[in-house]
Design a protein around this motif. Structure first.
Motif, PDB file in Angstrom:
ATOM      1  N   LYS A   1       6.982 -17.263  -1.187  1.00 41.02           N
ATOM      2  CA  LYS A   1       5.748 -16.999  -0.449  1.00 41.02           C
ATOM      3  C   LYS A   1       4.529 -17.532  -1.186  1.00 41.02           C
ATOM      4  O   LYS A   1       3.706 -18.247  -0.600  1.00 41.02           O
ATOM      5  CB  LYS A   1       5.598 -15.498  -0.216  1.00 41.02           C
TER       6      LYS A   1
ATOM      7  N   TYR B   1       4.272 -20.403   7.743  1.00 44.01           N
ATOM      8  CA  TYR B   1       3.831 -19.046   8.065  1.00 44.01           C
ATOM      9  C   TYR B   1       4.673 -18.374   9.147  1.00 44.01           C
ATOM     10  O   TYR B   1       4.807 -17.143   9.143  1.00 44.01           O
ATOM     11  CB  TYR B   1       2.363 -19.060   8.487  1.00 44.01           C
ATOM     12  N   ARG B   2       5.239 -19.165  10.050  1.00 42.45           N
ATOM     13  CA  ARG B   2       6.003 -18.557  11.143  1.00 42.45           C
ATOM     14  C   ARG B   2       7.485 -18.398  10.795  1.00 42.45           C
ATOM     15  O   ARG B   2       8.145 -17.490  11.294  1.00 42.45           O
ATOM     16  CB  ARG B   2       5.858 -19.399  12.408  1.00 42.45           C
TER      17      ARG B   2
ATOM     18  N   GLU C   1      -1.901 -24.958   1.343  1.00 38.71           N
ATOM     19  CA  GLU C   1      -3.361 -24.862   1.439  1.00 38.71           C
ATOM     20  C   GLU C   1      -4.090 -25.692   0.387  1.00 38.71           C
ATOM     21  O   GLU C   1      -5.196 -26.173   0.638  1.00 38.71           O
ATOM     22  CB  GLU C   1      -3.798 -23.395   1.332  1.00 38.71           C
TER      23      GLU C   1
ATOM     24  N   ARG D   1       2.076 -25.785   8.502  1.00 37.33           N
ATOM     25  CA  ARG D   1       1.642 -24.383   8.562  1.00 37.33           C
ATOM     26  C   ARG D   1       2.517 -23.560   9.506  1.00 37.33           C
ATOM     27  O   ARG D   1       2.819 -22.397   9.216  1.00 37.33           O
ATOM     28  CB  ARG D   1       0.171 -24.317   8.993  1.00 37.33           C
TER      29      ARG D   1
ATOM     30  N   ILE E   1       8.138 -18.175   5.247  1.00 43.81           N
ATOM     31  CA  ILE E   1       7.702 -16.984   4.504  1.00 43.81           C
ATOM     32  C   ILE E   1       8.345 -15.714   5.053  1.00 43.81           C
ATOM     33  O   ILE E   1       8.863 -14.903   4.264  1.00 43.81           O
ATOM     34  CB  ILE E   1       6.159 -16.890   4.489  1.00 43.81           C
TER      35      ILE E   1
ATOM     36  N   THR F   1       2.421 -20.902   0.075  1.00 39.36           N
ATOM     37  CA  THR F   1       1.015 -20.697   0.443  1.00 39.36           C
ATOM     38  C   THR F   1       0.112 -21.601  -0.391  1.00 39.36           C
ATOM     39  O   THR F   1      -0.804 -22.248   0.139  1.00 39.36           O
ATOM     40  CB  THR F   1       0.628 -19.223   0.256  1.00 39.36           C
TER      41      THR F   1
END
Length: 441
Positions: free
Chosen positions: A72, A100-101, A80, A96, A104, A76
């Motif tokens: 995670k 994120y979907r 970013e 992304r 993680i 991230t």
């Protein structure tokens, strides 16, 4: 036994009853010695850990000292701070979504150095069992592989488990290009419609949708018969511009919306930036298209947006890719053809070039391919296309083929060029080379 040399590994039984090992692996950023500590319940367990650290130190794959990254925290940070400044907006959006979907929520608690290929393979299987498409699972695989490659490069990870994991299998779908007769019907269906030349560009030159919609008039030299691809049209993206909430969910529906994505972006690769020769028939069609656009400019008057777009809306703005896609679907219905993707026009153009015997290197330059492996993907010689070729060969050698649609134009010494007449009587494809270096059609 004497004193061990400086930097040698040590193994000892601690006062806490556990065995400990210490290994010097290098120097930290501040210049101090980087000496790692391991512990275990038995001496044998600690010896094994010490030997592993020594092998990693000697091979240069030991993990950097510092933060212990989880999947995670690393993903991230990577998406970013590392990927965001370096990749295109569309690429970043895909990263992304995968991070994120999917990644993680499914793998985020793992420490990256303890992540195993089996963890990834089970994760990909769970994704598909819970409804994700194989392509979505494959995108997640590519994303974490790219992110962990960066972790390896920076010394946070000794090896990348995603390179060992079996990627989700993608179903192979054979794309069938449109035949010459179908292309002729499709071109006939464009008569009387706005931006008719846009579809001739797609079918004759094989430009991608973004490349065609990103063209401006300065990119086209009709006198020299050339077209230069420099940029691609991007899908519009908007944000709210209202001072008080307008109640619309998405910024694109806000009455005072603001555009936050540029209309175009430069081509991604050197191969994508290319000049292409135009068939004479397409040059004539583009001249007519220019005259029609000038009439629209006069009609729009002060409402004309400008921008010198080769293919524009009635008020001069760039064409929305979705609008362009919907027009393609309408043309297929008007022509009575099977449904197909807009990208199938590119498949068709590439196949025609290969069928006509254009050198593979020249085809790569025309299509904007960066490697020869792409030629194999586009070489769709279907049974119908083979039959068309056989009939044309038979017509030339034995005169048995119906010659109503075949016109032989002697180019002097060296042979003849074949022109297939469209249903409207206009030549559609030709095997003769133009001065621009592109086979006609």
């Amino acid at each position: 036994m004497g004193r061990k040399p400086n930097g040698a590994s040590s193994i000892y039984l601690g006062a806490d009853g556990s065995w400990h090992g210490r290994v010097t692996v290098g120097v930290k950023d501040d210049g101090s010695t980087d000496r790692r500590h391991v512990r275990g319940k038995t001496e044998a367990a600690v010896i094994k850990k010490v030997r592993l650290l020594e092998r990693e130190r000697d091979s240069g794959t030991v993990r950097n000292a510092g933060q212990r990254w989880t999947v995670k925290t690393w993903l991230t940070h990577w998406v970013e701070n590392i990927a965001a400044p370096a990749v295109r907006e569309n690429t970043l959006a895909g990263y992304r979504v995968a991070v994120y979907r999917h990644l993680i929520p499914g793998l985020g608690a793992h420490r990256i150095e303890r992540l195993e290929p089996e963890h990834l393979e089970r994760f990909y299987r769970r994704m598909q069992e819970t409804g994700s498409a194989p392509a979505t699972a494959h995108q997640a695989h590519r994303t974490i592989r790219t992110a962990l490659n960066e972790a390896v490069r920076r010394g946070h990870l000794a090896k990348n488990p995603a390179t060992l994991a079996k990627a989700p299998r993608l179903p192979e779908s054979e794309i069938e290009p449109y035949t010459v007769a179908e292309v002729q019907r499709l071109m006939a269906a464009t008569h009387g419609r706005r931006n008719r030349a846009r579809w001739a560009v797609a079918l004759a030159l094989g430009l991608r949708q973004g490349e065609a919609l990103g063209l401006r008039w300065p990119d086209v030299d009709l006198d020299a018969g050339t077209l230069t691809v420099r940029r691609g049209r991007q899908r519009p993206r908007w944000e709210h511009g209202c001072r008080s909430p307008c109640g619309r969910k998405h910024g694109g529906h806000c009455p005072d919306r603001r555009q936050i994505r540029a209309d175009t972006a430069d081509t991604k690769s050197r191969a994508g930036r290319r000049s292409i020769g135009l068939p004479d028939e397409l040059v004539a069609l583009l001249r007519k298209h220019r005259d029609e656009q000038e009439q629209e400019r006069a009609t729009a008057a002060q409402l004309w947006k400008g921008g010198d777009w080769l293919f524009a809306t009635p008020t001069g703005s760039p064409v929305n890719p979705r609008t362009d896609y919907d027009e393609w679907k309408r043309l297929l219905k008007l022509a009575g053809l099977r449904d197909g993707r807009l990208h199938d026009a590119r498949h068709t153009a590439a196949t025609v070039l290969l069928i006509l015997g254009v050198a593979e290197r020249a085809v790569m330059g025309i299509m904007g391919w960066s490697n020869s492996a792409m030629a194999a993907r586009y070489q769709h010689l279907t049974s119908q296309v083979r039959r068309d070729i056989a009939q044309q060969v038979g017509g030339l050698l034995w005169g048995t083929h119906d010659r109503q649609n075949l016109v032989v134009d002697d180019n002097g010494p060296g042979g003849a060029s074949q022109k297939l007449a469209s249903p409207t009587g206009e030549p559609c494809f030709s095997t003769g080379d133009t001065p621009g270096g592109h086979p006609k059609g």
